[in-house]
Design a protein around this motif. Structure first.
Motif, PDB file in Angstrom:
ATOM      1  N   MET A   1      -0.111  22.241   5.913  1.00 10.88           N
ATOM      2  CA  MET A   1       0.996  21.348   6.204  1.00 10.88           C
ATOM      3  C   MET A   1       2.278  22.010   5.705  1.00 10.88           C
ATOM      4  N   ASN A   2       3.292  22.041   6.561  1.00 11.49           N
ATOM      5  CA  ASN A   2       4.553  22.633   6.129  1.00 11.49           C
ATOM      6  C   ASN A   2       5.358  21.607   5.327  1.00 11.49           C
ATOM      7  N   LEU A   3       6.404  22.073   4.690  1.00 14.23           N
ATOM      8  CA  LEU A   3       7.185  21.235   3.794  1.00 14.23           C
ATOM      9  C   LEU A   3       7.889  20.091   4.533  1.00 14.23           C
ATOM     10  N   ARG A   4       8.385  20.356   5.725  1.00 15.12           N
ATOM     11  CA  ARG A   4       9.049  19.297   6.501  1.00 15.12           C
ATOM     12  C   ARG A   4       8.073  18.157   6.786  1.00 15.12           C
ATOM     13  N   GLU A   5       6.849  18.501   7.166  1.00 18.55           N
ATOM     14  CA  GLU A   5       5.834  17.492   7.439  1.00 18.55           C
ATOM     15  C   GLU A   5       5.481  16.711   6.176  1.00 18.55           C
ATOM     16  N   ARG A   6       5.365  17.413   5.051  1.00 15.17           N
ATOM     17  CA  ARG A   6       5.051  16.757   3.782  1.00 15.17           C
ATOM     18  C   ARG A   6       6.142  15.753   3.400  1.00 15.17           C
ATOM     19  N   VAL A   7       7.400  16.171   3.519  1.00 16.87           N
ATOM     20  CA  VAL A   7       8.513  15.278   3.190  1.00 16.87           C
ATOM     21  C   VAL A   7       8.501  14.066   4.119  1.00 16.87           C
ATOM     22  N   ALA A   8       8.273  14.293   5.399  1.00 17.98           N
ATOM     23  CA  ALA A   8       8.253  13.196   6.367  1.00 17.98           C
ATOM     24  C   ALA A   8       7.154  12.187   6.045  1.00 17.98           C
ATOM     25  N   ARG A   9       5.964  12.680   5.763  1.00 20.46           N
ATOM     26  CA  ARG A   9       4.846  11.782   5.445  1.00 20.46           C
ATOM     27  C   ARG A   9       5.114  11.003   4.164  1.00 20.46           C
ATOM     28  N   ASN A  10       5.608  11.709   3.151  1.00 25.44           N
ATOM     29  CA  ASN A  10       5.885  11.039   1.883  1.00 25.44           C
ATOM     30  C   ASN A  10       7.019  10.032   2.013  1.00 25.44           C
ATOM     31  N   LEU A  11       8.035  10.372   2.765  1.00 26.40           N
ATOM     32  CA  LEU A  11       9.140   9.437   2.979  1.00 26.40           C
ATOM     33  C   LEU A  11       8.619   8.146   3.607  1.00 26.40           C
ATOM     34  N   ARG A  12       7.839   8.272   4.664  1.00 30.07           N
ATOM     35  CA  ARG A  12       7.298   7.074   5.328  1.00 30.07           C
ATOM     36  C   ARG A  12       6.401   6.284   4.375  1.00 30.07           C
ATOM     37  N   ARG A  13       5.510   6.972   3.673  1.00 32.67           N
ATOM     38  CA  ARG A  13       4.583   6.303   2.756  1.00 32.67           C
ATOM     39  C   ARG A  13       5.331   5.584   1.641  1.00 32.67           C
ATOM     40  N   LEU A  14       6.268   6.273   1.012  1.00 29.76           N
ATOM     41  CA  LEU A  14       7.014   5.687  -0.100  1.00 29.76           C
ATOM     42  C   LEU A  14       7.877   4.512   0.369  1.00 29.76           C
ATOM     43  N   ARG A  15       8.483   4.657   1.519  1.00 27.73           N
ATOM     44  CA  ARG A  15       9.298   3.568   2.071  1.00 27.73           C
ATOM     45  C   ARG A  15       8.428   2.347   2.341  1.00 27.73           C
ATOM     46  N   GLN A  16       7.264   2.558   2.934  1.00 29.63           N
ATOM     47  CA  GLN A  16       6.376   1.445   3.235  1.00 29.63           C
ATOM     48  C   GLN A  16       5.803   0.816   1.967  1.00 29.63           C
ATOM     49  N   GLU A  17       5.501   1.632   0.954  1.00 28.36           N
ATOM     50  CA  GLU A  17       5.005   1.104  -0.311  1.00 28.36           C
ATOM     51  C   GLU A  17       6.028   0.181  -0.972  1.00 28.36           C
ATOM     52  N   LYS A  18       7.294   0.468  -0.764  1.00 27.24           N
ATOM     53  CA  LYS A  18       8.375  -0.362  -1.313  1.00 27.24           C
ATOM     54  C   LYS A  18       8.720  -1.529  -0.377  1.00 27.24           C
ATOM     55  N   SER A  19       8.013  -1.626   0.738  1.00 34.07           N
ATOM     56  CA  SER A  19       8.260  -2.675   1.751  1.00 34.07           C
ATOM     57  C   SER A  19       9.717  -2.679   2.216  1.00 34.07           C
ATOM     58  N   VAL A  20      10.200  -1.479   2.516  1.00 35.60           N
ATOM     59  CA  VAL A  20      11.581  -1.300   2.961  1.00 35.60           C
ATOM     60  C   VAL A  20      11.542  -0.777   4.395  1.00 35.60           C
ATOM     61  N   SER A  21      12.304  -1.386   5.272  1.00 30.38           N
ATOM     62  CA  SER A  21      12.377  -0.906   6.654  1.00 30.38           C
ATOM     63  C   SER A  21      13.266   0.339   6.715  1.00 30.38           C
ATOM     64  N   GLN A  22      13.183   1.046   7.831  1.00 32.12           N
ATOM     65  CA  GLN A  22      14.064   2.199   8.021  1.00 32.12           C
ATOM     66  C   GLN A  22      15.515   1.760   7.947  1.00 32.12           C
ATOM     67  N   GLU A  23      15.807   0.623   8.548  1.00 32.90           N
ATOM     68  CA  GLU A  23      17.177   0.120   8.556  1.00 32.90           C
ATOM     69  C   GLU A  23      17.658  -0.214   7.138  1.00 32.90           C
ATOM     70  N   GLU A  24      16.799  -0.853   6.361  1.00 35.99           N
ATOM     71  CA  GLU A  24      17.164  -1.187   4.976  1.00 35.99           C
ATOM     72  C   GLU A  24      17.382   0.074   4.147  1.00 35.99           C
ATOM     73  N   LEU A  25      16.488   1.041   4.313  1.00 33.74           N
ATOM     74  CA  LEU A  25      16.630   2.285   3.566  1.00 33.74           C
ATOM     75  C   LEU A  25      17.922   2.993   3.954  1.00 33.74           C
ATOM     76  N   ALA A  26      18.195   3.033   5.229  1.00 31.55           N
ATOM     77  CA  ALA A  26      19.427   3.674   5.693  1.00 31.55           C
ATOM     78  C   ALA A  26      20.654   2.999   5.073  1.00 31.55           C
ATOM     79  N   HIS A  27      20.634   1.682   5.035  1.00 36.48           N
ATOM     80  CA  HIS A  27      21.754   0.947   4.435  1.00 36.48           C
ATOM     81  C   HIS A  27      21.882   1.283   2.946  1.00 36.48           C
TER      82      HIS A  27
END
Length: 70
Positions: A1-27
């Protein structure tokens, strides 16, 4: 797995674990919602500054984005 893929997966996982939508995180991180989605889909690679902004918004250590799958 390359670093970009790792960051992407972790970003999605961590965001979902915090129950934050993409829109909320962006804000919270003061970025465009579309950009968060593009990071999660690996269309863009996040800069160190962006990882710091996202980590602050999620209240995590930025190193969490680079951790290998557990």
């Amino acid at each position: 797995m390359n670093l970009r893929e790792r960051v992407a997966r972790n970003l999605r996982r961590l965001r979902q674990e915090k129950s934050v939508s993409q829109e909320e995180l962006a804000h919270l991180a003061q970025v465009n919602r579309n950009y968060v989605g593009m990071l999660e889909r690996e269309e863009y690679a996040a800069s160190i500054d962006m990882l710091e902004k996202l980590a602050l918004a999620l209240d995590i250590d930025p190193i969490e984005f680079l951790r290998a799958d557990t």
